[in-house]
Motif scaffolding. Sequence first.
Motif, short mmCIF file in Angstrom:
data_model
loop_
_atom_site.label_atom_id
_atom_site.label_comp_id
_atom_site.label_asym_id
_atom_site.label_seq_id
_atom_site.Cartn_x
_atom_site.Cartn_y
_atom_site.Cartn_z
N PHE A 1 0.82 -1.22 0.00
CA PHE A 1 0.00 0.00 0.00
C PHE A 1 0.85 1.27 0.00
O PHE A 1 0.31 2.36 -0.11
CB PHE A 1 -0.97 -0.01 1.18
N ARG B 1 -8.01 -4.37 -8.87
CA ARG B 1 -7.03 -4.03 -7.84
C ARG B 1 -5.82 -4.97 -7.84
O ARG B 1 -4.75 -4.60 -7.38
CB ARG B 1 -7.69 -4.07 -6.45
N SER C 1 -6.28 0.61 2.71
CA SER C 1 -5.86 1.23 1.45
C SER C 1 -6.03 2.74 1.52
O SER C 1 -7.15 3.24 1.70
CB SER C 1 -6.71 0.67 0.31
N GLN D 1 -1.20 2.18 -6.63
CA GLN D 1 -2.45 1.44 -6.47
C GLN D 1 -3.30 1.65 -7.71
O GLN D 1 -3.13 2.62 -8.44
CB GLN D 1 -3.23 1.98 -5.25
N LYS D 2 -4.27 0.74 -7.90
CA LYS D 2 -5.20 0.93 -9.02
C LYS D 2 -6.53 0.30 -8.67
O LYS D 2 -6.63 -0.55 -7.77
CB LYS D 2 -4.63 0.29 -10.30
N ASP D 3 -7.57 0.75 -9.36
CA ASP D 3 -8.82 0.01 -9.35
C ASP D 3 -9.28 -0.08 -10.79
O ASP D 3 -8.50 0.17 -11.70
CB ASP D 3 -9.86 0.62 -8.39
N THR E 1 -5.87 5.12 -11.37
CA THR E 1 -4.61 4.71 -10.74
C THR E 1 -4.24 5.76 -9.70
O THR E 1 -4.62 6.94 -9.84
CB THR E 1 -3.47 4.58 -11.77
N ILE F 1 -5.96 5.14 -0.69
CA ILE F 1 -6.20 5.91 -1.93
C ILE F 1 -7.01 7.17 -1.63
O ILE F 1 -7.88 7.18 -0.78
CB ILE F 1 -6.91 5.07 -3.00
N ARG G 1 -0.88 9.27 2.48
CA ARG G 1 -0.67 7.90 2.95
C ARG G 1 -0.16 7.78 4.37
O ARG G 1 -0.67 6.99 5.16
CB ARG G 1 0.30 7.18 2.02
#
Lengths: 318, 318, 318, 318
Positions: free
Chosen positions: B9, D16, B264, B13-15, B19, B266, B270
Amino acid sequence: MKHSIIMAFMGGQKDRFCTYFPNATPAEKIQAIGGIDGIDGVEIVYPFEIEDVVETGRLLKENGLGVAAVNANIKAGPQQQAGSSSVDDQAIRDDAVRIISEAMDIAAELGADKVTTCPLTDGYDYVLTADYVQSWENMVDSFRRAASHRDDINLYLEFKDQETRVNCFLNNTAKTICMIRDIGLPNVGVTLDIGHSLMAHESPAEGIALCHSSKVPYYIHTNDNNGRWDWDLIAGTYSLWRFLEVFVYLKKLGYDGWLTSDMSPIRLDRVSAFDQNLKFTQKAIELVDSLDIDELFNMMHQGQTLEILDLLRNKILR
Amino acid sequence: MKHSIIMAFMGGQKDRFCTYFPNATPAEKIQAIGGIDGIDGVEIVYPFEIEDVVETGRLLKENGLGVAAVNANIKAGPQQQAGSSSVDDQAIRDDAVRIISEAMDIAAELGADKVTTCPLTDGYDYVLTADYVQSWENMVDSFRRAASHRDDINLYLEFKDQETRVNCFLNNTAKTICMIRDIGLPNVGVTLDIGHSLMAHESPAEGIALCHSSKVPYYIHTNDNNGRWDWDLIAGTYSLWRFLEVFVYLKKLGYDGWLTSDMSPIRLDRVSAFDQNLKFTQKAIELVDSLDIDELFNMMHQGQTLEILDLLRNKILR
Amino acid sequence: MKHSIIMAFMGGQKDRFCTYFPNATPAEKIQAIGGIDGIDGVEIVYPFEIEDVVETGRLLKENGLGVAAVNANIKAGPQQQAGSSSVDDQAIRDDAVRIISEAMDIAAELGADKVTTCPLTDGYDYVLTADYVQSWENMVDSFRRAASHRDDINLYLEFKDQETRVNCFLNNTAKTICMIRDIGLPNVGVTLDIGHSLMAHESPAEGIALCHSSKVPYYIHTNDNNGRWDWDLIAGTYSLWRFLEVFVYLKKLGYDGWLTSDMSPIRLDRVSAFDQNLKFTQKAIELVDSLDIDELFNMMHQGQTLEILDLLRNKILR
Amino acid sequence: MKHSIIMAFMGGQKDRFCTYFPNATPAEKIQAIGGIDGIDGVEIVYPFEIEDVVETGRLLKENGLGVAAVNANIKAGPQQQAGSSSVDDQAIRDDAVRIISEAMDIAAELGADKVTTCPLTDGYDYVLTADYVQSWENMVDSFRRAASHRDDINLYLEFKDQETRVNCFLNNTAKTICMIRDIGLPNVGVTLDIGHSLMAHESPAEGIALCHSSKVPYYIHTNDNNGRWDWDLIAGTYSLWRFLEVFVYLKKLGYDGWLTSDMSPIRLDRVSAFDQNLKFTQKAIELVDSLDIDELFNMMHQGQTLEILDLLRNKILR
């Protein structure tokens, strides 16, 4: 496979807001179910639907009905509303064990091979109000004692994840198998209610497969729901593909037990509703029989997902 | 209890749609985590975050970090996207076993006592496309072989009910325990990710209790979600009472292992997000420490639901 | 804000499997509620709890209770079990309109400013069995006729997404607002039951905000649940942050109406359970009062998510 | 009705944990889709898939493809990840308006009659971190400005209840209609993605009916899921009866627009997967055509639930 109906649904029903149908005597219920084409038996509730087992046996025989299971009700008594098999109070637990044990004797007398029980009040409503370790131990002890009553009758535990408690302890297939392993007796199995399995976000067929892999006997209740609540709807009317999958696995794994309707006919004509549940079930069996099961599993093993979907669309839909 | 962070983490990261954050090298991630107050270690992914174990060990030491667990990734490879531990293809299964085995060796070298693995691609997307019996057998075989690699390192299996497959095979605590019993080795346990447990409609604390009752070791990932998806949110921000309950049970059952952040960050800063996850966790521990646990369990046993709610409101809320 | 209790919960309760508490007369219920500290009034059901409005008024006054709302029950009659406001049958719809209209007259006599009604049987159980367009038109017509009965009393519609029908037509805040716009009268509003909103996967506070943005009046029922079913649990015991958010918005938007307990005390001591629901509600109000609301909204506008979470942890938790 | 495919699914995909398929240029995607039997057009994303509109138009024509809609992407830019249409920052909102407006011009040039947009980052992740009133006002303003750009092209808003935000503001059909009414322009409609509707616990057909009753235009995306997440599965493979119901209502209400596949082919052969989505859709249309729709609605009005279920089983299943 033989078809039966949970007798209670032929009597008065209620929910939080309404009541449905007049109450009926066990004799009236048996006669009404005896008149439904294609039904071979009943699941009968002990103690509420059996006063005199000889008379019950006579009525069933007269109406051509066998007994799929005796349903030992350990939840409806005033003292059981906050739990029965799981509670610390020894007297309440003893009473649950007594009811199941008597139900086993009655099952034997009625020619059934099993008792089923659904411990719906064994759970909790609020976070941080239950001792999960002790409750588990209590349930294991209660059901072990009950199952030990006699080894020629099986005891099937029916899981459900909510209702009447916000959280029931015995809430899915795998947890029931964990409990059965802790009980450690060969005559304890899983009553897999298709709707309970769907509501627990299981695939019912995968639950069946897990019972098989775990060498645990299982018994099937048919119905359907929207995945959110135990609506006890007519089988196949929401989760058609999941329902067909159940019969693919039952065939593959050689199930030849009872299929018991746990469908609630509120707001409907009851006899017609039971007939529809049966017809959807029979249709599922027929459709599965029209498939080449070995070839289907072969396709699964080849990872032929799209070919399977194509096949299903062509073989199942008109 | 010691606190760690899943290193991944700290990188990109992406979904499905966006990104987030730039990619980072393992060294950069370790340095960044080393700078966060109160963090004692990392969960590090093998193979992606470990090229040279000696160098990794050096970096961790330099930054004052221990290793909570080596996370054996058996899901991200192109050949693993349709399953790895569960598939029929022996080469793919062998590869999963190899990765876990190597991760166990690395764990030993890094001074960790366990490997964790989350078989997220072992599942299915469409009804009637999976052989549940064979897949189960394959998984049992894969993880048994992996766990047999050495008995001084534990292998923890992390369940999750969906993602990346629509249906993952290993989907709740009880099913993981069933699998561990079928594996039959003492060094296999459960990675209980609080969010995965919530998404599976479990109480995480009840999952922990079931591990305890089943004599299966467990390891905790902290985070939270809305009960519908594995959002990996900051712990306690949705399911506060459930989160507190986890720490009541961890204390009661004597857990002294790692608490690993699987949160996470995102759309957030952080380092501050990890700090918040830690502070919510520490707050939960403090609040639980302020309760008289024996008295609380005593109240549970007395069925004092309302008294408990009154106590919690007074002791937990300002 | 004033606090009231839905009177029906002081009488006999039932669910599909059990019955709870003895039945009670309206007079008994009023007296019992009158004895609970901090309760200012009741929501009373018409027709079931009002036979003689003068006598009811006298009893309420004697016990120091106001009337938050008259709850017009259009669901429990035998002819209403398959729908009332939505059905084609004109006689059934006329009857629903009559009940609501009479309830409005009674509200006026009892000094209340509103009637609330929850059309729980207006829905459907099976796919492809309902004409959604016609049902919508029928409901709009029924409620427009009812609301037109008099313009000095408001009619609040209470949505819920399931129960007693598998699918209720009026299932979330936005759909209720769509219906109110189609009705086109200024005296129609939304009864926002916090639990119904949670079960519909809404944020209750967002529902309140939408009513505000839509210039539709609203009225609040307090309780809580697990997001899956309308369990009517004590407020704040599952969804604490969501519950606090409700009071942040009520304060921000200047709500000064009633907060009515729609909490079901089954398996609990009733008076103590109502007391806990009140205490959790009062605690939420106090905690929100301890926050600087303007600053909180300012932080939202600055996107200070982590700073807000830090603030909440410090200000809400001990 | 004409069939199209969202072009993006012919390129690289990710979630993810994994990435799927190589990236592809718009030209490659258009050529690939042009080769699929029965597909009449595409939904094309602006700005990512259109650099030179003349070239795009030429390619589409060359491959015999029309344009169902231009999909204005207002969510993927780095500045849009925490919201675009709903945020306070005027520059970000202006940019969203600009993208939609340009997409409208491009739609006109490509011979399409509409733009669709799905504001997935307009939402929030944590409780008490969003100003719902202001966010709503901002969205209404943004979409009103965008839709005002020109009145010969419609703007369709696509709702979804979660992803990528934990909570999206525009989360169901009714709320989208509320927003459209607040916008107050005749050229704004609803993109009803069947999967989004199912995930929001709606009946998609009921959503369509509500659009019709509300005199709001609508546009259909086909796919399916398990009711929990937007899995973008092949249509009809989970929710068969709901899918058929959609086509009963589309026929009844005279829909003659596009049916656009929003199906994600990850882990599958893409061309075959799109073909299966089309075949399930065509099968649904054929099956509905085999029904006497007037008679079906007549049966609904007579409350003939069981007769309908009997009819459906006989007419739909083999």
